[in-house]
Design an enzyme around this catalytic site. Structure first.
Site, PDB file in Angstrom:
ATOM      1  N   CYS A  55      19.406  -9.044  72.747  1.00 57.78           N
ATOM      2  CA  CYS A  55      20.463  -9.456  71.821  1.00 57.78           C
ATOM      3  C   CYS A  55      20.081 -10.729  71.065  1.00 57.78           C
ATOM      4  O   CYS A  55      19.326 -11.557  71.568  1.00 57.78           O
ATOM      5  CB  CYS A  55      21.760  -9.674  72.609  1.00 57.78           C
TER       6      CYS A  55
ATOM      7  N   CYS B 181      20.798 -14.102  75.216  1.00 57.09           N
ATOM      8  CA  CYS B 181      20.652 -13.839  73.780  1.00 57.09           C
ATOM      9  C   CYS B 181      19.939 -14.991  73.076  1.00 57.09           C
ATOM     10  O   CYS B 181      20.153 -16.151  73.413  1.00 57.09           O
ATOM     11  CB  CYS B 181      22.022 -13.602  73.154  1.00 57.09           C
TER      12      CYS B 181
END
Ligand code: N1C
Length: 241
Positions: free
Chosen positions: A154, A74
């Protein structure tokens, strides 16, 4: 006899290239994760062996995608379109972003060509259809893998687009036709576009395709700046642009 020998020679050569392909796959796989590589190979090759190389649908790779794990990082994930060289040159020098090719899925197949044939369980690496020719195994693979990569995206994600072409957000590209549509507002906060010209009209199209709730941001960065920063070991990732 001559024709027979030639025929044998050819099929031997093809068998060898197929074996080279399999060993490349397995050794790259082992470097990455070490285990279950035979299982990954079996799941991968069932997508295209014994099949018309012009009729391999994207979902033929579903079992392979399910068999391997994609570990998204992420806030470090990077997409690209028509900028492969700049992106990978930068990435090789600086460990700032994770592209699909830095994941297991992308790294085992990067820069390879493969296809099968009706009535054979071999893998061939020559005589395969071109990228744009038909529903070929290579393009279908990148379409499926890109969908999985974008599905997993993400945090804040980055895309590097090419400012020296008329349509940096090209509707026929994998980035525009697959990845953008897969980004989820429940997982992705902002899409950061890196491009030499943020006023390019094709970016309007990108904005409309982004799911509601995902923020859009574009930063004008000259290619020379990307190259220079890649070579400058002192510079932190966040200081490049
Ligand atoms: O069609 P594109 O670019 O927009 O696809 C790039 C996009 C990236 O964000 C990646 O996540 O799709 C993914 N991807 C790859 O990771 C990849 N590795 C190698 C797509 N294509 C990939 N290739 C090869 O690049 C592929 O074999 C084809 O020839 C190009 C497509 O790149 P593009 O048109 O510049």
């Amino acid at each position: 006899i001559c024709i027979l020998a030639l025929g044998l020679g050819l099929s031997q050569r093809q068998a060898n290239t197929g074996n080279d392909f399999k060993s490349t796959f397995l050794s790259r796989c082992q470097q990455f994760q070490g285990s279950n590589c035979q299982r990954a190979w079996d799941a991968f090759q069932q997508a295209y062996v014994n099949r018309d190389p012009c009729n391999v649908p994207v979902d033929a790779y579903d079992p392979f995608i399910t068999a391997v794990t994609l570990k998204p990082q992420c806030n470090r994930m990077m997409f690209w379109s028509k900028t492969k060289e700049v992106v990978h040159d930068f990435n090789e020098k600086k460990n700032c972003f994770q592209t699909l090719e830095d994941t297991f899925l992308g790294s085992v197949l990067d820069k390879l060509t493969w296809c099968g044939k009706d009535g054979s369980f071999e893998t061939f690496t020559t005589g395969c259809p071109a990228w744009n020719e038909c529903d070929n195994p290579v393009r279908s693979f990148w379409q499926r893998a890109s969908a999985a990569f974008a599905d997993a995206a993400c945090g804040n994600v980055t895309v590097m687009l090419n400012g020296s072409i008329a349509t940096p957000f090209d509707p026929s590209s994998i980035f525009a036709s697959i990845e953008v549509n897969k980004l989820k507002s429940t997982q992705v906060n902002t899409l950061n576009v890196v491009l030499t010209n943020c006023a390019n009209p094709s970016l309007q199209e990108l904005k409309t395709k982004l799911a509601e709730g995902i923020n859009y941001n574009c930063k004008e960065v000259p290619v020379t700046q990307i190259q220079e920063c890649g070579s400058d070991q002192e510079k932190a990732c966040g200081a490049c642009w």
